[in-house]
Design a protein around this motif. Sequence first.
Motif, PDB file in Angstrom:
ATOM      1  N   LYS A  97      15.457  -0.321  11.275  1.00  0.00           N
ATOM      2  CA  LYS A  97      14.182   0.096  10.694  1.00  0.00           C
ATOM      3  C   LYS A  97      13.994  -0.402   9.263  1.00  0.00           C
ATOM      4  CE  LYS A  97      10.514   1.980   9.367  1.00  0.00           C
ATOM      5  NZ  LYS A  97       9.243   1.323   9.709  1.00  0.00           N
ATOM      6  N   ARG A  98      15.033  -0.527   8.490  1.00  0.00           N
ATOM      7  CA  ARG A  98      14.896  -0.801   7.056  1.00  0.00           C
ATOM      8  C   ARG A  98      14.250  -2.147   6.765  1.00  0.00           C
ATOM      9  NH1 ARG A  98      18.302   1.307   3.131  1.00  0.00           N
ATOM     10  NH2 ARG A  98      18.953  -0.792   2.528  1.00  0.00           N
ATOM     11  N   ASN A  99      14.271  -3.057   7.696  1.00  0.00           N
ATOM     12  CA  ASN A  99      13.762  -4.408   7.488  1.00  0.00           C
ATOM     13  C   ASN A  99      12.620  -4.654   8.483  1.00  0.00           C
ATOM     14  OD1 ASN A  99      13.663  -7.413   8.102  1.00  0.00           O
ATOM     15  ND2 ASN A  99      15.049  -7.408   6.339  1.00  0.00           N
ATOM     16  N   ARG A 100      11.442  -5.033   7.978  1.00  0.00           N
ATOM     17  CA  ARG A 100      10.302  -5.225   8.861  1.00  0.00           C
ATOM     18  C   ARG A 100      10.531  -6.337   9.882  1.00  0.00           C
ATOM     19  NH1 ARG A 100       6.036  -4.637   3.893  1.00  0.00           N
ATOM     20  NH2 ARG A 100       5.094  -2.639   4.456  1.00  0.00           N
ATOM     21  N   VAL A 101      11.268  -7.361   9.490  1.00  0.00           N
ATOM     22  CA  VAL A 101      11.558  -8.453  10.424  1.00  0.00           C
ATOM     23  C   VAL A 101      12.452  -7.957  11.547  1.00  0.00           C
ATOM     24  CG1 VAL A 101      12.708 -10.678  10.693  1.00  0.00           C
ATOM     25  CG2 VAL A 101      11.183 -10.291   8.739  1.00  0.00           C
ATOM     26  N   SER A 102      13.518  -7.260  11.204  1.00  0.00           N
ATOM     27  CA  SER A 102      14.432  -6.767  12.240  1.00  0.00           C
ATOM     28  C   SER A 102      13.741  -5.741  13.124  1.00  0.00           C
ATOM     29  CB  SER A 102      15.697  -6.168  11.609  1.00  0.00           C
ATOM     30  OG  SER A 102      15.402  -4.999  10.862  1.00  0.00           O
ATOM     31  N   GLU A 103      12.890  -4.896  12.547  1.00  0.00           N
ATOM     32  CA  GLU A 103      12.179  -3.892  13.341  1.00  0.00           C
ATOM     33  C   GLU A 103      11.253  -4.546  14.363  1.00  0.00           C
ATOM     34  OE1 GLU A 103       9.182  -0.065  12.635  1.00  0.00           O
ATOM     35  OE2 GLU A 103       9.421  -1.576  11.071  1.00  0.00           O
ATOM     36  N   LYS A 104      10.447  -5.514  13.895  1.00  0.00           N
ATOM     37  CA  LYS A 104       9.470  -6.123  14.792  1.00  0.00           C
ATOM     38  C   LYS A 104      10.154  -6.993  15.850  1.00  0.00           C
ATOM     39  CE  LYS A 104       5.721  -5.546  13.633  1.00  0.00           C
ATOM     40  NZ  LYS A 104       4.724  -4.481  13.778  1.00  0.00           N
ATOM     41  N   THR A 105      11.180  -7.745  15.459  1.00  0.00           N
ATOM     42  CA  THR A 105      11.880  -8.574  16.445  1.00  0.00           C
ATOM     43  C   THR A 105      12.632  -7.705  17.441  1.00  0.00           C
ATOM     44  OG1 THR A 105      13.731  -8.838  14.888  1.00  0.00           O
ATOM     45  CG2 THR A 105      12.071 -10.573  14.920  1.00  0.00           C
ATOM     46  N   ALA A 109      11.758  -7.978  21.371  1.00  0.00           N
ATOM     47  CA  ALA A 109      12.826  -8.418  22.258  1.00  0.00           C
ATOM     48  C   ALA A 109      13.056  -7.447  23.410  1.00  0.00           C
ATOM     49  CB  ALA A 109      14.119  -8.606  21.466  1.00  0.00           C
ATOM     50  N   ARG A 110      12.642  -6.196  23.220  1.00  0.00           N
ATOM     51  CA  ARG A 110      12.852  -5.185  24.266  1.00  0.00           C
ATOM     52  C   ARG A 110      11.569  -4.868  25.024  1.00  0.00           C
ATOM     53  NH1 ARG A 110      16.273  -5.431  20.550  1.00  0.00           N
ATOM     54  NH2 ARG A 110      18.480  -4.874  20.851  1.00  0.00           N
ATOM     55  N   GLY A 111      10.572  -5.709  24.841  1.00  0.00           N
ATOM     56  CA  GLY A 111       9.371  -5.617  25.644  1.00  0.00           C
ATOM     57  C   GLY A 111       8.331  -4.627  25.176  1.00  0.00           C
ATOM     58  N   PHE A 112       8.493  -4.077  23.977  1.00  0.00           N
ATOM     59  CA  PHE A 112       7.480  -3.152  23.474  1.00  0.00           C
ATOM     60  C   PHE A 112       6.281  -3.945  22.950  1.00  0.00           C
ATOM     61  CE2 PHE A 112      11.328  -0.553  23.238  1.00  0.00           C
ATOM     62  CZ  PHE A 112      10.885   0.607  23.858  1.00  0.00           C
ATOM     63  N   PRO A 113       5.071  -3.484  23.191  1.00  0.00           N
ATOM     64  CA  PRO A 113       3.879  -4.245  22.791  1.00  0.00           C
ATOM     65  C   PRO A 113       3.659  -4.192  21.283  1.00  0.00           C
ATOM     66  CG  PRO A 113       3.244  -2.122  23.718  1.00  0.00           C
ATOM     67  CD  PRO A 113       4.723  -2.228  23.910  1.00  0.00           C
ATOM     68  N   VAL A 114       3.600  -5.362  20.656  1.00  0.00           N
ATOM     69  CA  VAL A 114       3.364  -5.471  19.217  1.00  0.00           C
ATOM     70  C   VAL A 114       2.365  -6.601  18.976  1.00  0.00           C
ATOM     71  CG1 VAL A 114       5.648  -4.602  18.583  1.00  0.00           C
ATOM     72  CG2 VAL A 114       5.312  -7.063  18.898  1.00  0.00           C
ATOM     73  N   ALA A 115       1.806  -6.655  17.785  1.00  0.00           N
ATOM     74  CA  ALA A 115       0.909  -7.744  17.427  1.00  0.00           C
ATOM     75  C   ALA A 115       1.695  -9.044  17.347  1.00  0.00           C
ATOM     76  CB  ALA A 115       0.240  -7.451  16.086  1.00  0.00           C
ATOM     77  N   LEU A 232      10.744   4.351  23.631  1.00  0.00           N
ATOM     78  CA  LEU A 232      11.350   3.851  22.397  1.00  0.00           C
ATOM     79  C   LEU A 232      12.504   4.744  21.960  1.00  0.00           C
ATOM     80  CD1 LEU A 232      11.480   1.962  19.993  1.00  0.00           C
ATOM     81  CD2 LEU A 232       9.582   3.229  18.952  1.00  0.00           C
ATOM     82  N   ALA A 233      12.315   6.057  22.022  1.00  0.00           N
ATOM     83  CA  ALA A 233      13.391   6.980  21.654  1.00  0.00           C
ATOM     84  C   ALA A 233      14.610   6.790  22.552  1.00  0.00           C
ATOM     85  CB  ALA A 233      12.892   8.422  21.738  1.00  0.00           C
TER      86      ALA A 233
END
Length: 377
Positions: A97-105, A109-115, A232-233
């Motif tokens: 969570k602490r890094n926006r890049v790691s959070e979004k990737t 990578a796990r198939g959650f819908p993101v922009a 996600l949880a």
Amino acid sequence: MRLDPGSAVGVIGGGQLGRMFILEARRMGYRSAVIDPDLTGPAAQVADKAFHPDQAASFVSSCQVATYEFEHVGMELVRGIEEMIPVMPKAAILEVKRNRVSEKTWLAARGFPVAPFSIFKSGREISQDKVDLPVVVKTATGGYDGKGLTLVKTKEDLARLKNQLDQEIIVEKFIPYAKEISVICARGGKGEVALYPPGENVHDDGILFHTLAPADLTRKERERAHVLAGDLAATLELVGVMGVEMFLLADGEILINEFAPRPHNSGHFTMDGCSISQFEMQLRAICGQPLDRPELLCPTAMLNILGRPFSEIPWEKVFGLPGVKVHLYGKAEARARRKLGHVNILGGTRMEVVEMLGLLKDIFYPGQANSQEGVKR
């Protein structure tokens, strides 16, 4: 592991979320300890014991389990504590969570819908042919309450920004959304999940301004938001409470914007508007107690108090309104846009709550427009 009343819980970080968690723990008979550089901060004011980060051994010896109330605490400190007592949610989730890049990737990578997004080592790498304007540019680290976030609409905006960012960044496609919503989700050590009704959020320049619950959603949209938060949880193997911010698009699709593995500002309505608050739920989860099923007792709104010195607020007007609950955080200094407290507004109908919310905006922010829509990415 089950910890009963009389046990001691530790909080890493000393802000208002820790304060509200400790007050709930105290009500339920649990003792508390805080570790934070500020031994006079909001959480330390109400804790049984408070320790500086260089007193980690003493902190650990004073509690049986620990949680964190803020993402931007020292990872070395959290890992060191986790080696001696359980930390929930686990440190590995905090690292994501602490890094926006790691959070979004991680999410993608796990198939959650993101922009749609791209990653660059610095602003100098961005060019018109690599991005499709408009976009939202975010720094990888240091981002919360709108910090490190810029909406770029034109080539000129992009050219100005390029040389201002000398660090890793993530560039997300700006997607107009119909609503921003959030779901507070709790998960216990045995995998049991408790979900709060989605709240509808409005931001002002990246800082949450108010939340209205329940969000105005169809049954299908509400169920989809709950499924995403619960999945996600489970994927994170979370033990604790999490806030998940999402964008509802015009076609009914829902994207995850970000998550916070701790109680969330948009979940403060649960303190008065629900059968069990997000802070009690957090305590139950990390102590191995049953989670219970949260119910919304009535339509509720939460309005943040941002940067207003208390001496300037006509409190007799605030307390004179029915269904208004005041929560202040014990912060000594009123700086611009600093979260100093919030009010919860309870009513018999959604319209009653919306009308009262408008009155309170005029009281806390006189002369400002009630429309506070801002970019939150």
